[in-house]
Design a protein around this motif. Structure first.
Motif, PDB file in Angstrom:
ATOM      1  N   ILE A 238      -4.661  -7.575  39.327  1.00 26.25           N
ATOM      2  CA  ILE A 238      -4.099  -7.844  40.655  1.00 26.25           C
ATOM      3  C   ILE A 238      -2.568  -7.793  40.603  1.00 26.25           C
ATOM      4  O   ILE A 238      -1.963  -7.773  39.539  1.00 26.25           O
ATOM      5  CB  ILE A 238      -4.558  -9.209  41.206  1.00 26.25           C
ATOM      6  CG1 ILE A 238      -4.086 -10.341  40.288  1.00 26.25           C
ATOM      7  CG2 ILE A 238      -6.077  -9.239  41.345  1.00 26.25           C
ATOM      8  CD1 ILE A 238      -4.322 -11.740  40.870  1.00 26.25           C
ATOM      9  N   HIS A 239      -1.968  -7.767  41.803  1.00 28.78           N
ATOM     10  CA  HIS A 239      -0.518  -7.771  41.966  1.00 28.78           C
ATOM     11  C   HIS A 239       0.135  -6.610  41.213  1.00 28.78           C
ATOM     12  O   HIS A 239       1.166  -6.773  40.563  1.00 28.78           O
ATOM     13  CB  HIS A 239       0.094  -9.111  41.489  1.00 28.78           C
ATOM     14  CG  HIS A 239      -0.458 -10.307  42.190  1.00 28.78           C
ATOM     15  ND1 HIS A 239      -0.515 -11.544  41.598  1.00 28.78           N
ATOM     16  CD2 HIS A 239      -1.017 -10.445  43.430  1.00 28.78           C
ATOM     17  CE1 HIS A 239      -1.061 -12.409  42.437  1.00 28.78           C
ATOM     18  NE2 HIS A 239      -1.367 -11.755  43.561  1.00 28.78           N
ATOM     19  N   GLY A 240      -0.478  -5.443  41.314  1.00 33.30           N
ATOM     20  CA  GLY A 240       0.059  -4.276  40.631  1.00 33.30           C
ATOM     21  C   GLY A 240       0.461  -3.174  41.583  1.00 33.30           C
ATOM     22  O   GLY A 240       0.364  -3.298  42.813  1.00 33.30           O
ATOM     23  N   HIS A 241       0.922  -2.094  40.989  1.00 28.23           N
ATOM     24  CA  HIS A 241       1.260  -0.867  41.732  1.00 28.23           C
ATOM     25  C   HIS A 241       0.395   0.213  41.090  1.00 28.23           C
ATOM     26  O   HIS A 241       0.774   0.793  40.068  1.00 28.23           O
ATOM     27  CB  HIS A 241       2.755  -0.576  41.593  1.00 28.23           C
ATOM     28  CG  HIS A 241       3.224   0.618  42.361  1.00 28.23           C
ATOM     29  ND1 HIS A 241       3.246   0.659  43.740  1.00 28.23           N
ATOM     30  CD2 HIS A 241       3.696   1.831  41.950  1.00 28.23           C
ATOM     31  CE1 HIS A 241       3.717   1.829  44.145  1.00 28.23           C
ATOM     32  NE2 HIS A 241       3.988   2.571  43.074  1.00 28.23           N
ATOM     33  N   ILE A 242      -0.764   0.477  41.675  1.00 26.80           N
ATOM     34  CA  ILE A 242      -1.804   1.283  41.046  1.00 26.80           C
ATOM     35  C   ILE A 242      -1.716   2.729  41.517  1.00 26.80           C
ATOM     36  O   ILE A 242      -2.001   3.032  42.680  1.00 26.80           O
ATOM     37  CB  ILE A 242      -3.222   0.737  41.355  1.00 26.80           C
ATOM     38  CG1 ILE A 242      -3.284  -0.785  41.210  1.00 26.80           C
ATOM     39  CG2 ILE A 242      -4.253   1.455  40.495  1.00 26.80           C
ATOM     40  CD1 ILE A 242      -3.124  -1.285  39.820  1.00 26.80           C
ATOM     41  N   LEU A 243      -1.302   3.627  40.630  1.00 26.10           N
ATOM     42  CA  LEU A 243      -1.291   5.063  40.929  1.00 26.10           C
ATOM     43  C   LEU A 243      -2.673   5.599  40.568  1.00 26.10           C
ATOM     44  O   LEU A 243      -2.972   5.846  39.398  1.00 26.10           O
ATOM     45  CB  LEU A 243      -0.205   5.778  40.133  1.00 26.10           C
ATOM     46  CG  LEU A 243       1.209   5.185  40.214  1.00 26.10           C
ATOM     47  CD1 LEU A 243       2.189   6.024  39.395  1.00 26.10           C
ATOM     48  CD2 LEU A 243       1.672   5.066  41.659  1.00 26.10           C
ATOM     49  N   THR A 244      -3.520   5.791  41.552  1.00 28.33           N
ATOM     50  CA  THR A 244      -4.928   6.086  41.289  1.00 28.33           C
ATOM     51  C   THR A 244      -5.157   7.520  40.810  1.00 28.33           C
ATOM     52  O   THR A 244      -6.143   7.798  40.133  1.00 28.33           O
ATOM     53  CB  THR A 244      -5.783   5.860  42.543  1.00 28.33           C
ATOM     54  OG1 THR A 244      -5.417   6.814  43.553  1.00 28.33           O
ATOM     55  CG2 THR A 244      -5.606   4.445  43.083  1.00 28.33           C
ATOM     56  N   VAL A 245      -4.274   8.471  41.188  1.00 21.87           N
ATOM     57  CA  VAL A 245      -4.441   9.900  40.912  1.00 21.87           C
ATOM     58  C   VAL A 245      -5.787  10.404  41.464  1.00 21.87           C
ATOM     59  O   VAL A 245      -6.422  11.280  40.884  1.00 21.87           O
ATOM     60  CB  VAL A 245      -4.289  10.238  39.412  1.00 21.87           C
ATOM     61  CG1 VAL A 245      -4.045  11.716  39.216  1.00 21.87           C
ATOM     62  CG2 VAL A 245      -3.131   9.462  38.787  1.00 21.87           C
TER      63      VAL A 245
ATOM     64  N   ASP B 276      -4.041  10.970  46.062  1.00 22.93           N
ATOM     65  CA  ASP B 276      -2.933  10.346  45.335  1.00 22.93           C
ATOM     66  C   ASP B 276      -2.641   8.957  45.901  1.00 22.93           C
ATOM     67  O   ASP B 276      -1.477   8.552  46.078  1.00 22.93           O
ATOM     68  CB  ASP B 276      -1.676  11.220  45.394  1.00 22.93           C
ATOM     69  CG  ASP B 276      -0.921  11.228  44.070  1.00 22.93           C
ATOM     70  OD1 ASP B 276      -1.395  10.581  43.119  1.00 22.93           O
ATOM     71  OD2 ASP B 276       0.137  11.868  43.985  1.00 22.93           O
ATOM     72  N   SER B 277      -3.716   8.219  46.172  1.00 19.26           N
ATOM     73  CA  SER B 277      -3.589   6.896  46.775  1.00 19.26           C
ATOM     74  C   SER B 277      -2.898   5.910  45.837  1.00 19.26           C
ATOM     75  O   SER B 277      -2.981   6.028  44.616  1.00 19.26           O
ATOM     76  CB  SER B 277      -4.974   6.343  47.127  1.00 19.26           C
ATOM     77  OG  SER B 277      -5.691   7.245  47.924  1.00 19.26           O
ATOM     78  N   VAL B 278      -2.242   4.932  46.447  1.00 21.36           N
ATOM     79  CA  VAL B 278      -1.631   3.838  45.704  1.00 21.36           C
ATOM     80  C   VAL B 278      -2.280   2.544  46.154  1.00 21.36           C
ATOM     81  O   VAL B 278      -2.413   2.294  47.356  1.00 21.36           O
ATOM     82  CB  VAL B 278      -0.109   3.789  45.930  1.00 21.36           C
ATOM     83  CG1 VAL B 278       0.505   2.600  45.188  1.00 21.36           C
ATOM     84  CG2 VAL B 278       0.539   5.090  45.474  1.00 21.36           C
ATOM     85  N   ALA B 279      -2.711   1.725  45.193  1.00 24.45           N
ATOM     86  CA  ALA B 279      -3.380   0.469  45.509  1.00 24.45           C
ATOM     87  C   ALA B 279      -2.645  -0.687  44.844  1.00 24.45           C
ATOM     88  O   ALA B 279      -1.631  -0.493  44.152  1.00 24.45           O
ATOM     89  CB  ALA B 279      -4.836   0.526  45.046  1.00 24.45           C
ATOM     90  N   GLN B 280      -3.171  -1.904  45.051  1.00 24.83           N
ATOM     91  CA  GLN B 280      -2.575  -3.092  44.444  1.00 24.83           C
ATOM     92  C   GLN B 280      -3.435  -3.690  43.335  1.00 24.83           C
ATOM     93  O   GLN B 280      -2.912  -4.313  42.414  1.00 24.83           O
ATOM     94  CB  GLN B 280      -2.376  -4.190  45.512  1.00 24.83           C
ATOM     95  CG  GLN B 280      -1.242  -3.975  46.467  1.00 24.83           C
ATOM     96  CD  GLN B 280      -1.108  -5.152  47.410  1.00 24.83           C
ATOM     97  OE1 GLN B 280      -2.057  -5.513  48.122  1.00 24.83           O
ATOM     98  NE2 GLN B 280       0.067  -5.775  47.419  1.00 24.83           N
TER      99      GLN B 280
END
Length: 590
Positions: A35-42, A46-50
């Motif tokens: 949690i509380h991250g900057h998730i580069l899903t690829v 190219d979504s970014v999650a938390q």
């Protein structure tokens, strides 16, 4: 107690046990939260999650902190890792790294990759001589004349004075040439009268005497066959060593090409002992004859074949490797125009003719070999550095696919340094029509051996080396790699090189290859994750952070998409997860 009552009680107890087992099997919705991250899903968008939820090593939910926490609920036993805003990516994938051999070299040989002069190499070898008995072999690897103050090869006369009783063999960083001292040359029966072997070169001085530098396998073989073989335990220790390095660099999957039975047995042994915590996809050594090709086919057929694998996607036999030509650094790649010295002067052979390299495998025999493997549904990876070699390889792939279509084998062009316009067109067609013809590139070449590349290719050809932007514009997918131990194994260097295209020393300028073929970090990261997963035939299981995929994840100290390109080279991995297990944590993670 009456029998009916006993039966009722037994039935009730059985029902309770069954329900408890079902509950245990189902368990909480997740056992690990990031949690509380900057998730580069690829992922495709190219979504970014938390945040990410993981269960039994598989990603079960990707979203915002609120979504992940709501998904997990208040179920007991869920571990939570607070990423404190750090960036996460899929575990990085290297689709061309000789990690087993490289690990052995680092543990047991003389390290030369950071040597900056011939004198320094001599000092390191001299120190090793003092530790061994007369007659014992001394081996080392990693030297590169492009990084030496003298800007020349190490030669036998540099080594002879202090090693008269010990044969010495030092492999160049490319692996395509090395230097033997006079003791080793004598044992190998290499003299002034020894002719160059087919597909090999014995380097000579102005008087025709061997300098000790031997280029390509056929020339190196007389020395290599005399060196005591690596033991199974040394091979296992080498793999364990490099596995730790990979984990510390956020790398969770590797394609190890050109393996022999010794390598496979070592990987299998570590897998059986629960110590293999990387995804390893191997290519078997196919040699350069039909006899060696049939032997390789038998080795492929003796182990589980794709899509089957061992250890739940930890050890995969992915195909075979053939060499079409040699090296750009050694000027043995098969090219249309003469190789150069010092970026301007045409290179010549011992006969005085212009040097355009040569095939490592007879072109017609190569084509027969590819036919054999293709007909048997075995993926082929072909080493091709020069433009002429590349044309022959892609045309061969097109021929066998047309005659007997086998979509999905994903035949690859390893290195693919210098594709012609023809090769680009054929690769695009192969990918579109047959899911084949994939370049497996090493952007790190431009950096680590870029100075000898700039000297060999020259300014005109150099602009088209590793043409990543052109590949992207044509819709051609590729995957990234290091060719370790040719270059350092850390994939961050490849990410950086894909965008920076700078050489290590700047002998011919920092950017002798230009920047027109540079790509952005979104594209570079995809080549070391999602596209790499394709070349391991695991694109449905790894390569992006999506529901249903394995939790192979790397945590970094900075955001790859927002920092200046120069900072990518300095990336630090803070944590690595493999199958949801934390296999590395940096002391700096907090």
């Amino acid at each position: 107690m009456s029998l009916p009552r006993k039966l009722r009680l037994a039935t009730a107890l059985f029902a309770i046990l069954l329900l408890s087992r079902i509950a245990y099997a189902q368990g909480p919705p997740a056992d690990l939260l990031l949690i509380h991250g900057h998730i580069l899903t690829v992922d495709a968008q190219d979504s970014v999650a938390q945040a990410v939820a993981i269960r039994h090593g598989v990603i079960v939910k990707v979203g915002s902190d609120a979504e992940i926490l709501a998904f997990a609920g208040n179920a007991p036993g869920i571990r939570t890792i607070d990423l404190h805003g750090h960036t996460a990516t899929p575990g990085l994938i290297d689709t061309h790294a000789h990690i087993a051999e490289g690990g052995v070299n680092e543990l047991y040989g003389v390290k030369l990759s950071d040597a900056t002069s011939v004198a320094e190499i001599v000092a390191r070898v001299k120190a090793k001589v003092a530790l061994v008995k007369p007659g014992e072999w001394i081996t080392g690897s990693g030297w590169d004349e492009g990084k030496l103050a003298e800007r020349r090869y190490v030669v036998a006369t540099d080594l002879d004075a202090f090693s008269p009783s010990n044969p010495v063999w030092l492999v160049h960083t490319t692996g395509h040439y090395g230097v033997a001292n006079s003791a080793a040359l004598k044992l190998a029966h290499i003299t002034t009268a020894t002719a160059d072997p087919p597909a090999g070169t014995i380097d000579r001085d102005a008087h025709g005497n061997p300098t000790g530098v031997l280029k390509e396998e056929s020339a190196m073989a007389p020395v290599n066959k005399l060196i005591p073989p690596t033991s199974p335990e040394q091979m296992r220790q080498g793999i364990l060593y490099i596995e730790q390095v990979l984990h510390s660099e956020g790398m969770t999957a590797v394609k190890d090409p050109d393996i022999l039975q010794l390598h496979w047995d070592a990987y299998k042994s570590l897998l059986d002992q629960g110590q293999l915590k990387e995804r390893i996809c191997v290519l078997w050594h196919a040699g350069s004859t039909m006899e060696s090709a049939r032997k390789a086919l038998a080795e492929v057929n003796a182990v589980p074949r794709i899509p089957a694998n061992l250890g739940d996607d930890r050890l995969l036999s992915c195909g075979i490797k053939i060499y079409m030509d040699g090296s750009g650094g050694a000027r043995t790649g098969w090219v249309y125009d003469d190789w150069l010295r010092n970026a301007t002067t045409p290179d010549v052979t011992s006969s005085g003719a212009g040097n355009r390299g040569y095939p490592q495998t007879d072109p017609n025999v190569y084509r027969e070999m590819v036919h054999l493997f293709h007909e048997n549904k075995v993926t082929v990876g072909t080493h091709a550095v020069g433009d002429r070699a590349m044309d022959w390889v892609v045309d061969t792939y097109a021929l066998v696919e047309k005659e007997h279509p086998q979509p999905g084998l994903r035949h690859s062009i390893i290195h693919a340094n210098l594709p012609t316009q023809h090769a680009l067109e054929v690769m695009g067609s192969l990918q579109k029509n047959y899911d084949a013809g994939y370049p497996e590139m090493q952007p790190e070449f431009l950096w680590w051996i870029g100075d000898i590349y700039a000297a060999s290719y020259g300014p005109k050809r150099g602009q088209n080396l590793e043409p990543l932007k052109t590949l992207r514009s044509r819709g051609i997918l590729w995957s990234g790699g290091s060719d370790y131990p040719v270059t350092p194994v850390a994939a961050r260097y490849g990410l950086w090189s894909s965008a920076a295209r700078q050489t290590a020393k700047g002998t011919y300028g920092l950017n002798p290859f230009g920047t027109a073929e540079a790509v952005d970090m979104h594209t570079a990261l995809r080549s070391y994750t999602a596209w790499g997963a394709r070349q391991m035939l695991l694109e449905n299981k790894i390569g992006s952070i999506e529901v249903g995929k394995r939790a192979d994840i790397a945590i970094w100290d900075r955001d790859l998409y927002s920092v200046p390109i120069d900072q990518i080279k300095e990336l630090k991995c803070l944590m690595t997860l493999f199958d949801g297990e934390v296999v590395y944590t940096s002391p700096e993670f907090h």
